[in-house]
Motif scaffolding. Structure first.
Motif, PDB file in Angstrom:
ATOM      1  N   ILE A   1       0.824  -1.212   0.000  1.00  0.00           N
ATOM      2  CA  ILE A   1       0.000   0.000   0.000  1.00  0.00           C
ATOM      3  C   ILE A   1       0.865   1.271   0.000  1.00  0.00           C
ATOM      4  N   ARG A   2       2.029   1.206   0.647  1.00  0.00           N
ATOM      5  CA  ARG A   2       2.907   2.395   0.655  1.00  0.00           C
ATOM      6  C   ARG A   2       3.361   2.736  -0.763  1.00  0.00           C
TER       7      ARG A   2
ATOM      8  N   LYS B   1       1.705   1.958  -3.501  1.00  0.00           N
ATOM      9  CA  LYS B   1       0.537   2.450  -4.252  1.00  0.00           C
ATOM     10  C   LYS B   1       0.307   3.936  -3.979  1.00  0.00           C
ATOM     11  N   ILE B   2       0.394   4.311  -2.711  1.00  0.00           N
ATOM     12  CA  ILE B   2       0.203   5.718  -2.333  1.00  0.00           C
ATOM     13  C   ILE B   2       1.271   6.590  -3.015  1.00  0.00           C
TER      14      ILE B   2
ATOM     15  N   ASP C   1      -9.216   5.373  -7.541  1.00  0.00           N
ATOM     16  CA  ASP C   1      -8.243   4.961  -8.565  1.00  0.00           C
ATOM     17  C   ASP C   1      -8.125   3.437  -8.502  1.00  0.00           C
TER      18      ASP C   1
ATOM     19  N   PHE D   1      -6.488   1.241  -5.876  1.00  0.00           N
ATOM     20  CA  PHE D   1      -7.062   1.025  -4.536  1.00  0.00           C
ATOM     21  C   PHE D   1      -8.319   0.153  -4.584  1.00  0.00           C
TER      22      PHE D   1
ATOM     23  N   ILE E   1      -1.481   4.565   6.911  1.00  0.00           N
ATOM     24  CA  ILE E   1      -2.159   3.952   5.775  1.00  0.00           C
ATOM     25  C   ILE E   1      -2.152   2.427   5.899  1.00  0.00           C
ATOM     26  N   VAL E   2      -1.099   1.855   6.468  1.00  0.00           N
ATOM     27  CA  VAL E   2      -1.044   0.395   6.631  1.00  0.00           C
ATOM     28  C   VAL E   2      -2.172  -0.064   7.553  1.00  0.00           C
TER      29      VAL E   2
ATOM     30  N   GLU F   1      -5.584   0.247   5.877  1.00  0.00           N
ATOM     31  CA  GLU F   1      -5.821  -0.866   4.958  1.00  0.00           C
ATOM     32  C   GLU F   1      -6.205  -2.133   5.739  1.00  0.00           C
TER      33      GLU F   1
ATOM     34  N   ASN G   1     -12.270  -2.425   0.004  1.00  0.00           N
ATOM     35  CA  ASN G   1     -10.989  -1.906  -0.467  1.00  0.00           C
ATOM     36  C   ASN G   1     -10.955  -0.416  -0.115  1.00  0.00           C
ATOM     37  N   LEU G   2      -9.811   0.228  -0.323  1.00  0.00           N
ATOM     38  CA  LEU G   2      -9.661   1.630   0.116  1.00  0.00           C
ATOM     39  C   LEU G   2     -10.518   2.570  -0.737  1.00  0.00           C
ATOM     40  N   ASN G   3     -10.706   2.215  -1.997  1.00  0.00           N
ATOM     41  CA  ASN G   3     -11.572   3.030  -2.860  1.00  0.00           C
ATOM     42  C   ASN G   3     -12.974   3.109  -2.229  1.00  0.00           C
TER      43      ASN G   3
END
Lengths: 73, 73
Positions: free
Chosen positions: A3-4, A6-7, A68, A71, B48-49, B52, B61-63
Motif C-alpha cells: 500500500i505504501r 501504491k500511495i 483509482d 485502490f 495507511i497500513v 488498509e 478496499n480503500l476506494n
C-alpha cells in the motif's frame, strides 16, 4: 503491490499531472521535500493527516484521491 | 471535522453495519482493541497500513472505504 508503494505512485502521478516539482508539492503541503520523496518511493507508512495535506495540495479531496484502480483490490 | 474524527466515524459506521464488536474488528485486523477504540474516538493519526488492515477486515478496499460524503470536502 504494497500500500505504501501504491500511495507513492498515486501521488507522483497526480503531481506530474499538475507539473509540480516535489519541492512545490512539499511547500504547498507544508511538509519536507525529503519526506515527499520518501513517500513517493513507497518508503513511508504515511499518516492520514499527511495524506490529507498532500491530497489538498494536489487540489483533491480524499474521496477523489482514493478513487483509482490501484485502490480497488 | 478533523480527518481523524472522520476516519473514526466511518470505521464505527461500517463496523456497526456488520454487527462486529471492537474486539471482533481488532481480531480480524490484527490490531489491539484499545487501538481500535482510540481510532474510532478520533484520537489517532492512523497510518495507511493500519487503515488498509481495518478496511480489509471490514471487507472493503480503500476506494470503497473513502467513497463517502465525509471525504468529499
Amino acid at each position: 503491490m504494497d500500500i505504501r508503494a501504491k500511495i507513492g505512485e498515486r501521488i507522483r502521478e497526480l503531481r506530474d499531472k499538475l507539473n509540480l516539482s516535489q519541492k512545490d508539492l512539499a511547500y504547498q503541503a507544508d511538509l519536507d521535500r525529503s519526506y515527499i520523496a520518501g513517500v513517493e518511493k513507497g518508503q513511508r507508512n504515511i499518516s492520514i493527516v499527511n495524506i490529507e495535506k498532500i491530497s489538498n495540495a494536489l487540489n483533491m479531496n480524499l474521496n477523489d484521491f482514493f478513487n483509482d484502480a490501484k485502490f480497488n483490490s
